[in-house]
Write a protein that holds these residues in place. Structure first.
Motif, PDB file in Angstrom:
ATOM      1  N   GLN A  18       0.953  -1.200  -0.187  1.00  0.00           N
ATOM      2  CA  GLN A  18       0.262  -0.008  -0.013  1.00  0.00           C
ATOM      3  C   GLN A  18       0.646   1.540  -0.311  1.00  0.00           C
ATOM      4  O   GLN A  18       0.510   2.675  -0.907  1.00  0.00           O
ATOM      5  N   LEU A  19       1.852   1.268   0.881  1.00  0.00           N
ATOM      6  CA  LEU A  19       2.776   2.773   0.763  1.00  0.00           C
ATOM      7  C   LEU A  19       3.147   2.909  -0.798  1.00  0.00           C
ATOM      8  O   LEU A  19       3.482   4.141  -0.546  1.00  0.00           O
ATOM      9  N   ALA A  25       1.852   7.070  -6.587  1.00  0.00           N
ATOM     10  CA  ALA A  25       0.443   7.824  -6.732  1.00  0.00           C
ATOM     11  C   ALA A  25       0.845   9.338  -6.991  1.00  0.00           C
ATOM     12  O   ALA A  25       0.166  10.282  -7.218  1.00  0.00           O
ATOM     13  N   GLY A  26       1.952   9.766  -5.969  1.00  0.00           N
ATOM     14  CA  GLY A  26       2.590  11.171  -5.550  1.00  0.00           C
ATOM     15  C   GLY A  26       2.116  12.407  -4.702  1.00  0.00           C
ATOM     16  O   GLY A  26       2.120  12.912  -4.352  1.00  0.00           O
ATOM     17  N   VAL A  61      -6.517   6.019  -0.771  1.00  0.00           N
ATOM     18  CA  VAL A  61      -6.504   5.090  -0.555  1.00  0.00           C
ATOM     19  C   VAL A  61      -5.754   4.216  -1.818  1.00  0.00           C
ATOM     20  O   VAL A  61      -6.754   3.704  -2.704  1.00  0.00           O
ATOM     21  N   THR A  62      -5.566   3.078  -1.338  1.00  0.00           N
ATOM     22  CA  THR A  62      -5.983   2.145  -2.158  1.00  0.00           C
ATOM     23  C   THR A  62      -6.595   1.144  -2.837  1.00  0.00           C
ATOM     24  O   THR A  62      -6.828   0.817  -3.912  1.00  0.00           O
ATOM     25  N   ARG A  63      -7.525   0.817  -1.932  1.00  0.00           N
ATOM     26  CA  ARG A  63      -9.476   0.047  -2.168  1.00  0.00           C
ATOM     27  C   ARG A  63      -9.838   0.791  -0.793  1.00  0.00           C
ATOM     28  O   ARG A  63      -9.276   1.640   0.274  1.00  0.00           O
ATOM     29  N   LEU A  64     -11.088   0.353  -1.204  1.00  0.00           N
ATOM     30  CA  LEU A  64     -12.065   1.236  -0.536  1.00  0.00           C
ATOM     31  C   LEU A  64     -12.008   0.318   0.922  1.00  0.00           C
ATOM     32  O   LEU A  64     -12.436   1.101   2.053  1.00  0.00           O
ATOM     33  N   ASP A  65     -11.734  -0.410   1.654  1.00  0.00           N
ATOM     34  CA  ASP A  65     -11.859  -1.014   2.601  1.00  0.00           C
ATOM     35  C   ASP A  65     -10.801  -0.729   3.607  1.00  0.00           C
ATOM     36  O   ASP A  65     -10.798  -1.364   4.559  1.00  0.00           O
ATOM     37  N   CYS A  90      -9.526   6.083  -4.659  1.00  0.00           N
ATOM     38  CA  CYS A  90      -9.105   5.073  -4.842  1.00  0.00           C
ATOM     39  C   CYS A  90      -8.691   4.395  -6.301  1.00  0.00           C
ATOM     40  O   CYS A  90      -8.985   4.384  -7.054  1.00  0.00           O
ATOM     41  N   LEU A  91      -7.291   4.160  -5.361  1.00  0.00           N
ATOM     42  CA  LEU A  91      -6.371   3.168  -6.179  1.00  0.00           C
ATOM     43  C   LEU A  91      -6.778   2.410  -7.236  1.00  0.00           C
ATOM     44  O   LEU A  91      -6.734   2.063  -8.178  1.00  0.00           O
ATOM     45  N   GLN A  92      -7.064   1.524  -6.310  1.00  0.00           N
ATOM     46  CA  GLN A  92      -7.138   0.170  -7.184  1.00  0.00           C
ATOM     47  C   GLN A  92      -8.803   0.021  -8.036  1.00  0.00           C
ATOM     48  O   GLN A  92      -9.176  -0.379  -8.676  1.00  0.00           O
TER      49      GLN A  92
END
Length: 182
Positions: A18-19, A25-26, A61-65, A90-92
Motif C-alpha cells: 500500500q505504501l 501515486a504521488g 487509499v489503495t482500496r475502499l476497505d 481510490c487507486l484500485q
C-alpha cells in the motif's frame, strides 16, 4: 496535495504494498496504521489524516476497505471530507473520485456491495462453525487460563484480585474460571 492513508488489520500484515502504491501515486504525506477496520474507533492515524487534509486536498487509499468496512462509516467519512472541501480517490477502483458526480455515485454503489459481501462472509462463517460444532469437530478456542490453578489458589484462601495478579490474568477471567467448574 495528495494525502495517503494505508491500513492493515493485524501487526503480522505488511503495509509495504500500500505504501509503495501511495508513493507511486504521488502522495506528499502518508498516514499508516495496523488496526482493525471494523470501526473508525481507535484508528488514530485515520483521525490524524482526516485532521491534516485541507480544502483542495485529496485523500487517497489503495482500496475502499482500507478506509472503511461499512457503508455507514464510509459515507460518514466521505461526507466529512466533502464538508472540508477535500476530494477522495481510490487507486484500485480508479473510477472512484469524489470530485466527479459519477465517482460519487460509484462510491455509494461499491460501498453497499462491499458491506453486503462482508455480511455474507460472516454468515457463511457462522454456518460453517455451526456445522462443525454439530459434527463435533469445532470445539472453540483452546483455553488460555488454567482453571485448576485458579481453583487451587482460591482453595489457598486467595481472593479474585490476588489470583488474577498472581496468574497475570483479568479478574473477570478468574470468576469465569471459577463459575465454569472445569
Amino acid at each position: 496535495m495528495l494525502v495517503g492513508y494505508a491500513r492493515v488489520s493485524t501487526s503480522s500484515q505488511s503495509l509495504d504494498v500500500q505504501l509503495e502504491a501511495l508513493q507511486s501515486a504521488g502522495c506528499d504525506e502518508i498516514f499508516s496504521e495496523k488496526r482493525s477496520g471494523s470501526s473508525t474507533t481507535g484508528r488514530d492515524e485515520l483521525k490524524n489524516a482526516l485532521s491534516f487534509v485541507r480544502k483542495g486536498d485529496t485523500l487517497v487509499v489503495t482500496r475502499l476497505d482500507r478506509l472503511a468496512r461499512s457503508a455507514a462509516d464510509l459515507h460518514s467519512t466521505i461526507k466529512m471530507l466533502s464538508e472540508k472541501g477535500v476530494a477522495f480517490q481510490c487507486l484500485q477502483q480508479s473510477s472512484i473520485d469524489t470530485s466527479t458526480s459519477t465517482g460519487k455515485l460509484l462510491l455509494g454503489v461499491l460501498a453497499s456491495i462491499a458491506e453486503f459481501e462482508a455480511d455474507i462472509r460472516r454468515e457463511r462463517q457462522r454456518e460453517g462453525i455451526e456445522r462443525a460444532k454439530s459434527a463435533g469437530v469445532y470445539k472453540g478456542r483452546k483455553a488460555t487460563i488454567d482453571a485448576s490453578a485458579v481453583r487451587a489458589l482460591r482453595d489457598q484462601g486467595l481472593g479474585g484480585t490476588e489470583i488474577a495478579s498472581k496468574l497475570g490474568i483479568a479478574r473477570a477471567s478468574v470468576y469465569r474460571a471459577l463459575a465454569s467448574g472445569e
